[in-house]
Design an enzyme around this catalytic site. Structure first.
Site, PDB file in Angstrom:
ATOM      1  N   ARG A 133      52.595   7.583 -25.171  1.00 17.82           N
ATOM      2  CA  ARG A 133      51.746   7.738 -23.982  1.00 17.82           C
ATOM      3  C   ARG A 133      52.365   7.114 -22.753  1.00 17.82           C
ATOM      4  O   ARG A 133      51.871   7.264 -21.650  1.00 17.82           O
ATOM      5  CB  ARG A 133      50.391   7.067 -24.224  1.00 17.82           C
ATOM      6  CG  ARG A 133      49.538   7.856 -25.156  1.00 17.82           C
ATOM      7  CD  ARG A 133      48.305   7.100 -25.547  1.00 17.82           C
ATOM      8  NE  ARG A 133      47.939   7.537 -26.875  1.00 17.82           N
ATOM      9  CZ  ARG A 133      46.832   7.213 -27.491  1.00 17.82           C
ATOM     10  NH1 ARG A 133      45.956   6.421 -26.886  1.00 17.82           N
ATOM     11  NH2 ARG A 133      46.583   7.646 -28.692  1.00 17.82           N
ATOM     12  N   THR A 179      50.946   9.755 -30.861  1.00 15.53           N
ATOM     13  CA  THR A 179      50.747  10.682 -29.740  1.00 15.53           C
ATOM     14  C   THR A 179      51.939  11.641 -29.607  1.00 15.53           C
ATOM     15  O   THR A 179      52.420  11.925 -28.512  1.00 15.53           O
ATOM     16  CB  THR A 179      50.485   9.927 -28.415  1.00 15.53           C
ATOM     17  OG1 THR A 179      49.586   8.844 -28.661  1.00 15.53           O
ATOM     18  CG2 THR A 179      49.817  10.821 -27.383  1.00 15.53           C
ATOM     19  N   LYS A 182      45.330  12.052 -40.247  1.00 19.35           N
ATOM     20  CA  LYS A 182      44.607  11.111 -39.397  1.00 19.35           C
ATOM     21  C   LYS A 182      43.318  11.831 -38.994  1.00 19.35           C
ATOM     22  O   LYS A 182      43.371  12.997 -38.569  1.00 19.35           O
ATOM     23  CB  LYS A 182      45.482  10.815 -38.178  1.00 19.35           C
ATOM     24  CG  LYS A 182      44.747  10.230 -36.986  1.00 19.35           C
ATOM     25  CD  LYS A 182      45.747   9.793 -35.927  1.00 19.35           C
ATOM     26  CE  LYS A 182      45.060   9.537 -34.594  1.00 19.35           C
ATOM     27  NZ  LYS A 182      45.843   8.681 -33.698  1.00 19.35           N
ATOM     28  N   GLU A 228      52.089   1.717 -34.914  1.00 18.98           N
ATOM     29  CA  GLU A 228      52.176   3.060 -34.321  1.00 18.98           C
ATOM     30  C   GLU A 228      52.398   2.888 -32.826  1.00 18.98           C
ATOM     31  O   GLU A 228      51.497   2.493 -32.088  1.00 18.98           O
ATOM     32  CB  GLU A 228      50.884   3.849 -34.581  1.00 18.98           C
ATOM     33  CG  GLU A 228      50.913   5.229 -33.932  1.00 18.98           C
ATOM     34  CD  GLU A 228      49.580   5.981 -34.025  1.00 18.98           C
ATOM     35  OE1 GLU A 228      48.813   5.768 -34.985  1.00 18.98           O
ATOM     36  OE2 GLU A 228      49.306   6.778 -33.106  1.00 18.98           O
TER      37      GLU A 228
END
Ligand code: 3PG
Length: 228
Positions: free
Chosen positions: A65, A89, A149, A61
Site C-alpha cells: 500500500r 495487498t 484470507k 505481512e
C-alpha cells in the site's frame, strides 16, 4: 483419448498446490496472528519489525500500500532472516512477480481474479487469496486452492460466515482479516476452519509515528496471550 502432456502438467500443478497448502499451513500455525503492516517511513522498517517480533509476532505481512512495501520486504529478508516476511495487498500478477523478486516468502491478496489465481499456481511462493463469498471460494477451489484470507472478515459475515462456510467447504481453512480486534479475536480463532487471524490493531498509526515501539510489543504480546 488421454493426453499425456496435459496430465503431466495437471499432476505437477497438483503437487505444487499440495506444497503451497503445506507451506501456508506451517506458516499460519507458527504465526497465529499475521500483522498487516503499512510502512510509511523507511526508518520505521527495522524497529517496527523488531517491536512485533519482541511481542512474539514473527510472521509479517508487509503490504504494497506504500511505495516502501517492496523495499521493506527486501530489507527484512536481508537483515532479519529469522522472520518470515510476506507481501500483502498484491492486486495483480505484476505485483506478485515484484513481491517474489523482492524476496516475499508468501503472498496475500485482498480479493481474487482468475489471472492472479492462475499466476499463484506457478508462483515459487504460496498465494493466500482473499475471498468474501461462496462464489469466490469456488473460483479458487476450482483451481486447487483450499486456503483463503476471509476479507473484510467482519463485513463479510464474520464468525457466522465462517460457520456457514464449514458446510459446503469442509476442507477449506481461512485467515480472517479486517475488523478483528482484542474483543472478537478469540471467537475467530476458536472456529475449526480458522488457521490463523490477521489484522492491524497492534499497529496504531500514532504509535508508529511516535516510535512507541514498546506499546506495539505489548499489544502484540497481549494479542497472542488472548489466543493461548
Ligand atoms: C487487511 O488488508 O487485511 C486489513 O486492512 C486489515 O484489517 P484491519 O486493519 O481491520 O485489521
Amino acid at each position: 483419448m488421454s493426453n499425456p502432456q496435459r496430465s503431466a502438467k495437471q499432476t505437477a500443478t497438483q503437487a505444487d498446490m499440495a506444497s503451497h497448502i503445506a507451506r501456508i499451513d506451517a506458516l499460519c500455525q507458527a504465526a497465529r496472528i499475521l500483522p498487516v503492516i503499512k510502512i510509511e517511513r523507511e526508518a520505521d522498517i527495522l524497529p517496527l519489525a523488531d517491536a512485533l517480533a519482541a511481542g512474539g509476532l514473527r510472521t509479517l505481512e508487509i503490504t504494497l500500500r506504500s511505495d516502501l512495501g517492496l523495499k521493506a520486504i527486501a530489507q527484512l529478508r536481508k537483515q532479519r532472516p529469522e522472520l518470515c516476511v510476506g507481501a500483502g495487498t498484491v492486486l495483480d500478477e505484476h505485483m506478485l512477480a515484484e513481491s517474489v523478486a523482492a524476496g516475499a516468502e508468501f503472498i496475500v491478496t485482498p480479493g481474487c481474479t482468475q489471472a492472479l489465481l492462475e499466476a499463484g499456481l506457478s508462483s515459487p511462493v504460496p498465494l493466500l487469496p482473499g475471498v468474501s463469498s461462496a462464489s469466490e471460494i469456488m473460483l479458487g477451489y476450482s483451481l486447487g486452492y483450499r486456503r483463503f484470507k476471509l476479507f473484510p472478515a467482519e463485513l463479510a459475515g464474520g464468525v457466522a460466515a465462517l460457520k456457514a462456510f464449514r458446510g459446503p467447504f469442509g476442507n477449506v481453512r481461512f485467515c480472517p482479516t479486517g475488523g478483528l480486534n482484542p474483543n472478537n479475536v478469540q471467537q475467530y480463532i476458536q472456529q475449526p476452519n480458522v488457521m490463523c487471524v490477521g489484522g492491524s490493531w497492534m499497529l496504531n498509526d500514532a504509535w508508529i509515528r511516535n516510535g512507541d515501539w514498546q506499546r506495539i510489543t505489548q499489544v502484540s504480546s497481549e494479542a497472542l496471550q488472548l489466543l493461548a
